[in-house]
Scaffold this motif. Structure first.
Motif, PDB file in Angstrom:
ATOM      1  N   CYS A  23       0.841  -1.201   0.000  1.00  0.00           N
ATOM      2  CA  CYS A  23       0.000   0.000   0.000  1.00  0.00           C
ATOM      3  C   CYS A  23       0.877   1.254   0.000  1.00  0.00           C
ATOM      4  CB  CYS A  23      -0.884  -0.020   1.238  1.00  0.00           C
ATOM      5  SG  CYS A  23      -1.784   1.503   1.528  1.00  0.00           S
ATOM      6  N   PRO A  24       0.624   2.187  -0.918  1.00  0.00           N
ATOM      7  CA  PRO A  24       1.423   3.422  -0.962  1.00  0.00           C
ATOM      8  C   PRO A  24       1.362   4.241   0.333  1.00  0.00           C
ATOM      9  CG  PRO A  24       0.100   3.218  -2.949  1.00  0.00           C
ATOM     10  CD  PRO A  24      -0.339   2.127  -2.008  1.00  0.00           C
ATOM     11  N   PHE A  25       0.227   4.210   1.026  1.00  0.00           N
ATOM     12  CA  PHE A  25       0.128   4.954   2.282  1.00  0.00           C
ATOM     13  C   PHE A  25       1.104   4.379   3.305  1.00  0.00           C
ATOM     14  CE2 PHE A  25      -1.662   6.012   6.440  1.00  0.00           C
ATOM     15  CZ  PHE A  25      -1.827   7.377   6.305  1.00  0.00           C
ATOM     16  N   TYR A  26       1.172   3.055   3.402  1.00  0.00           N
ATOM     17  CA  TYR A  26       2.099   2.412   4.335  1.00  0.00           C
ATOM     18  C   TYR A  26       3.550   2.704   3.956  1.00  0.00           C
ATOM     19  CZ  TYR A  26      -0.743  -0.317   7.534  1.00  0.00           C
ATOM     20  OH  TYR A  26      -1.580  -0.699   8.556  1.00  0.00           O
ATOM     21  N   SER A  27       3.891   2.527   2.698  1.00  0.00           N
ATOM     22  CA  SER A  27       5.291   2.736   2.303  1.00  0.00           C
ATOM     23  C   SER A  27       5.708   4.188   2.523  1.00  0.00           C
ATOM     24  CB  SER A  27       5.533   2.292   0.863  1.00  0.00           C
ATOM     25  OG  SER A  27       4.733   3.018  -0.036  1.00  0.00           O
ATOM     26  N   ARG A  64       8.683   8.169   6.137  1.00  0.00           N
ATOM     27  CA  ARG A  64       8.706   9.350   7.006  1.00  0.00           C
ATOM     28  C   ARG A  64       8.982   9.002   8.469  1.00  0.00           C
ATOM     29  NH1 ARG A  64       4.359   9.942   3.870  1.00  0.00           N
ATOM     30  NH2 ARG A  64       2.865   9.627   5.567  1.00  0.00           N
ATOM     31  N   HIS A  65       8.940   7.725   8.807  1.00  0.00           N
ATOM     32  CA  HIS A  65       9.176   7.251  10.177  1.00  0.00           C
ATOM     33  C   HIS A  65      10.200   6.126  10.131  1.00  0.00           C
ATOM     34  CE1 HIS A  65       5.242   9.228  10.310  1.00  0.00           C
ATOM     35  NE2 HIS A  65       5.582   9.555  11.536  1.00  0.00           N
ATOM     36  N   PRO A  66      11.470   6.457   9.933  1.00  0.00           N
ATOM     37  CA  PRO A  66      12.505   5.432   9.728  1.00  0.00           C
ATOM     38  C   PRO A  66      12.699   4.490  10.909  1.00  0.00           C
ATOM     39  CG  PRO A  66      13.488   7.611   9.976  1.00  0.00           C
ATOM     40  CD  PRO A  66      12.002   7.807   9.891  1.00  0.00           C
ATOM     41  N   GLU A  67      12.149   4.803  12.061  1.00  0.00           N
ATOM     42  CA  GLU A  67      12.266   3.893  13.198  1.00  0.00           C
ATOM     43  C   GLU A  67      11.498   2.583  12.955  1.00  0.00           C
ATOM     44  OE1 GLU A  67       8.947   6.880  14.351  1.00  0.00           O
ATOM     45  OE2 GLU A  67      10.778   6.877  13.173  1.00  0.00           O
ATOM     46  N   TYR A  68      10.691   2.537  11.892  1.00  0.00           N
ATOM     47  CA  TYR A  68       9.970   1.319  11.530  1.00  0.00           C
ATOM     48  C   TYR A  68      10.589   0.607  10.327  1.00  0.00           C
ATOM     49  CZ  TYR A  68       6.296   2.565  14.807  1.00  0.00           C
ATOM     50  OH  TYR A  68       5.606   2.854  15.950  1.00  0.00           O
ATOM     51  N   ALA A  69      11.618   1.165   9.733  1.00  0.00           N
ATOM     52  CA  ALA A  69      12.220   0.597   8.522  1.00  0.00           C
ATOM     53  C   ALA A  69      12.793  -0.801   8.749  1.00  0.00           C
ATOM     54  CB  ALA A  69      13.293   1.532   7.974  1.00  0.00           C
ATOM     55  N   ASP A  70      13.204  -1.104   9.966  1.00  0.00           N
ATOM     56  CA  ASP A  70      13.771  -2.426  10.247  1.00  0.00           C
ATOM     57  C   ASP A  70      12.751  -3.556  10.101  1.00  0.00           C
ATOM     58  OD1 ASP A  70      12.640  -1.217  12.701  1.00  0.00           O
ATOM     59  OD2 ASP A  70      13.220  -3.111  13.624  1.00  0.00           O
ATOM     60  N   LEU A  71      11.469  -3.224  10.065  1.00  0.00           N
ATOM     61  CA  LEU A  71      10.430  -4.238   9.911  1.00  0.00           C
ATOM     62  C   LEU A  71      10.248  -4.684   8.466  1.00  0.00           C
ATOM     63  CD1 LEU A  71       7.618  -2.750  12.174  1.00  0.00           C
ATOM     64  CD2 LEU A  71       9.084  -4.705  12.676  1.00  0.00           C
ATOM     65  N   LEU A  72      10.729  -3.887   7.519  1.00  0.00           N
ATOM     66  CA  LEU A  72      10.458  -4.158   6.114  1.00  0.00           C
ATOM     67  C   LEU A  72      11.080  -5.459   5.631  1.00  0.00           C
ATOM     68  CD1 LEU A  72      10.822  -0.584   4.617  1.00  0.00           C
ATOM     69  CD2 LEU A  72       8.717  -1.879   5.025  1.00  0.00           C
ATOM     70  N   TYR A  73      10.298  -6.193   4.890  1.00  0.00           N
ATOM     71  CA  TYR A  73      10.740  -7.451   4.299  1.00  0.00           C
ATOM     72  C   TYR A  73      11.797  -7.159   3.243  1.00  0.00           C
ATOM     73  CZ  TYR A  73      10.668 -11.468   1.181  1.00  0.00           C
ATOM     74  OH  TYR A  73      11.039 -12.516   0.391  1.00  0.00           O
ATOM     75  N   GLN A  74      12.867  -7.919   3.271  1.00  0.00           N
ATOM     76  CA  GLN A  74      13.923  -7.836   2.265  1.00  0.00           C
ATOM     77  C   GLN A  74      14.094  -9.227   1.669  1.00  0.00           C
ATOM     78  OE1 GLN A  74      15.541  -4.942   1.467  1.00  0.00           O
ATOM     79  NE2 GLN A  74      14.200  -3.935   2.936  1.00  0.00           N
ATOM     80  N   SER A  75      13.944  -9.316   0.370  1.00  0.00           N
ATOM     81  CA  SER A  75      14.128 -10.612  -0.294  1.00  0.00           C
ATOM     82  C   SER A  75      15.582 -11.034  -0.171  1.00  0.00           C
ATOM     83  CB  SER A  75      13.745 -10.514  -1.761  1.00  0.00           C
ATOM     84  OG  SER A  75      14.040 -11.712  -2.422  1.00  0.00           O
ATOM     85  N   ARG A  76      15.782 -12.280   0.195  1.00  0.00           N
ATOM     86  CA  ARG A  76      17.144 -12.804   0.318  1.00  0.00           C
ATOM     87  C   ARG A  76      17.476 -13.749  -0.838  1.00  0.00           C
ATOM     88  NH1 ARG A  76      15.099 -12.626   5.507  1.00  0.00           N
ATOM     89  NH2 ARG A  76      14.478 -14.789   5.535  1.00  0.00           N
ATOM     90  N   SER A  77      16.621 -13.760  -1.835  1.00  0.00           N
ATOM     91  CA  SER A  77      16.834 -14.641  -2.975  1.00  0.00           C
ATOM     92  C   SER A  77      18.021 -14.177  -3.803  1.00  0.00           C
ATOM     93  CB  SER A  77      15.590 -14.658  -3.864  1.00  0.00           C
ATOM     94  OG  SER A  77      15.831 -15.418  -5.030  1.00  0.00           O
ATOM     95  N   SER A  78      18.811 -15.120  -4.262  1.00  0.00           N
ATOM     96  CA  SER A  78      19.942 -14.781  -5.134  1.00  0.00           C
ATOM     97  C   SER A  78      19.698 -15.300  -6.552  1.00  0.00           C
ATOM     98  CB  SER A  78      21.240 -15.370  -4.564  1.00  0.00           C
ATOM     99  OG  SER A  78      21.104 -16.773  -4.461  1.00  0.00           O
TER     100      SER A  78
END
Length: 102
Positions: free
Chosen positions: A76-80, A85-99
């Protein structure tokens, strides 16, 4: 103004109500797996726009995701935008680990 957020898991969404009203003022729809929660759509009723309902939905749902150890996929664009704007939540973001590459 008091905003109450509840996780309506049977509906796959968080719901916001304002000042004890039974009427839903806003929703954040999600798809959830045991490891991940993807927020796909957020909507606030026109009468409640600009009153912090959307921000309350995001903050409560992200705090719950953190407490439950879930990664977050902000479709959702609102969430992203809110997370940017609130980088204290950036650590929650999913990061693909696929190679895998084409």
């Amino acid at each position: 103004m008091a905003v109450e957020i509840v996780d309506a898991r049977e509906s796959g969404r968080y719901e916001a109500r304002v000042d004890g009203s039974d009427k839903v003022a806003g929703i954040a729809q999600y798809i959830r797996t045991p490891e991940l929660i993807a927020f796909v759509h957020t909507e606030v009723e026109p009468a409640n726009e600009g009153q912090g309902v959307g921000a309350a939905l995001v903050r409560e749902s992200l705090d719950t995701a953190r407490a439950e150890g879930l990664r977050v996929l902000a479709v959702c664009p609102f969430y992203s935008g809110w997370i940017q704007r609130h980088p204290e939540y950036a650590d929650l973001l999913y990061q693909s680990r696929s190679s895998v590459t084409d």
